[in-house]
Design an enzyme around this catalytic site. Structure first.
Site, PDB file in Angstrom:
ATOM      1  N   ARG A   1       0.841  -1.172   0.000  1.00 52.97           N
ATOM      2  CA  ARG A   1       0.000   0.000   0.000  1.00 52.97           C
ATOM      3  C   ARG A   1       0.890   1.240   0.000  1.00 52.97           C
ATOM      4  NH1 ARG A   1      -3.188   2.052   5.137  1.00 52.97           N
ATOM      5  NH2 ARG A   1      -4.696   3.331   4.044  1.00 52.97           N
TER       6      ARG A   1
ATOM      7  N   ASP B   1      -6.945  -0.379   0.834  1.00 50.66           N
ATOM      8  CA  ASP B   1      -7.290   0.278   2.090  1.00 50.66           C
ATOM      9  C   ASP B   1      -8.239  -0.665   2.819  1.00 50.66           C
ATOM     10  OD1 ASP B   1      -6.849   2.802   3.466  1.00 50.66           O
ATOM     11  OD2 ASP B   1      -9.012   3.016   3.401  1.00 50.66           O
TER      12      ASP B   1
ATOM     13  N   ASP C   1     -10.471  -0.819   6.255  1.00 50.37           N
ATOM     14  CA  ASP C   1     -10.954  -0.086   7.432  1.00 50.37           C
ATOM     15  C   ASP C   1     -11.867  -0.972   8.254  1.00 50.37           C
ATOM     16  OD1 ASP C   1      -9.753   2.409   6.949  1.00 50.37           O
ATOM     17  OD2 ASP C   1     -11.309   2.910   5.475  1.00 50.37           O
TER      18      ASP C   1
HETATM   19  O1  GSY Z   1     -11.401   5.496   2.974  1.00 50.55           O
HETATM   20  C1  GSY Z   1     -11.067   4.590   2.033  1.00 50.55           C
HETATM   21  C2  GSY Z   1     -10.275   5.165   0.897  1.00 50.55           C
HETATM   22  N1  GSY Z   1     -11.057   6.098   0.080  1.00 50.55           N
HETATM   23  C3  GSY Z   1     -12.027   5.808  -0.806  1.00 50.55           C
HETATM   24  C4  GSY Z   1     -12.625   4.597  -1.221  1.00 50.55           C
HETATM   25  O2  GSY Z   1     -12.307   3.479  -0.767  1.00 50.55           O
HETATM   26  N2  GSY Z   1     -13.610   4.718  -2.170  1.00 50.55           N
HETATM   27  C5  GSY Z   1     -14.002   5.910  -2.683  1.00 50.55           C
HETATM   28  N3  GSY Z   1     -14.940   5.946  -3.600  1.00 50.55           N
HETATM   29  N4  GSY Z   1     -13.423   7.078  -2.302  1.00 50.55           N
HETATM   30  C6  GSY Z   1     -12.453   7.019  -1.370  1.00 50.55           C
HETATM   31  N5  GSY Z   1     -11.757   8.027  -0.826  1.00 50.55           N
HETATM   32  C7  GSY Z   1     -10.931   7.452   0.048  1.00 50.55           C
HETATM   33  S1  GSY Z   1      -9.827   8.332   1.023  1.00 50.55           S
END
Ligand code: GSY
Length: 174
Positions: free
Chosen positions: A83, A95, A97
């Site tokens: 990552r 990512d 979470d």
């Molecule tokens: O928080 C996760 C990373 N992330 C994302 C994501 O996983 N998907 C979308 N659509 N937008 C995101 N912005 C972030 S930061």
């Protein structure tokens, strides 16, 4: 035993492969069982907008691990999948979470549960809703938030879970 929900996202390189590898590595964590995986959605970026679309999915786990132990294992999976995070809200290979753990509220620097931004994000809530049972806490809040999310048009079904994860999980998990 803890009931845990995760959100996974990728928007760098072979996005589908990163999600697949992440689910594979999570399934190998000791004392973790994957209960269900959502379909994969292609989603417009939220936060930093000048980047490629994401693929997002959600997982339901059962685990005997304590929250910080689970976090440590998931961070190892993120690191293993190389990552990169040069821009705070920018592109990333993977990512992972932690969204919710039972009904717990955790307010630590390294881990906030429920995830502090999950209720504002259609890319989290729409996959998550596929995994939620009637008795799960937050179900009404999740439904309301999906109805009110302004970004839900940016979340489009990409592939059914069984098309991508079938070699990892029994069919009853989809
Ligand atoms: O928080 C996760 C990373 N992330 C994302 C994501 O996983 N998907 C979308 N659509 N937008 C995101 N912005 C972030 S930061």
């Amino acid at each position: 035993m803890h009931n845990v929900f995760l959100s996974l996202g990728s928007n760098l390189g072979d996005r589908e492969k990163y999600l697949f590898e992440a689910v594979k590595e999570i399934s190998k964590i000791p004392d973790v069982s994957i209960i269900k995986v959502s379909n994969i959605y292609e989603t417009e970026p939220v936060g930093y907008l000048e980047q490629e679309k994401f693929l997002n999915t959600a997982l339901k786990l059962h685990t005997e691990l304590e929250p910080l132990e689970l976090l440590e294992h998931l961070q190892k999976v993120e690191n293993m999948l190389k990552r990169t995070r040069e821009i705070r809200w920018g592109p990333r290979t993977i990512d992972i979470d932690i969204l919710m753990i039972d009904d717990l509220r955790i307010d630590l620097e390294e881990l906030e549960i429920p995830h502090p931004r999950m209720f504002e994000r259609a890319f989290v809530l729409i996959p998550l809703m596929e995994l939620i049972e009637r008795e799960d806490s937050f179900i009404d809040k999740i439904k309301n938030c999906i109805n009110n999310c302004t970004d839900k048009n940016g979340v489009v079904l990409y592939k059914k879970a069984e098309e991508v994860f079938c070699s990892l999980l029994p069919t009853c998990f989809f």
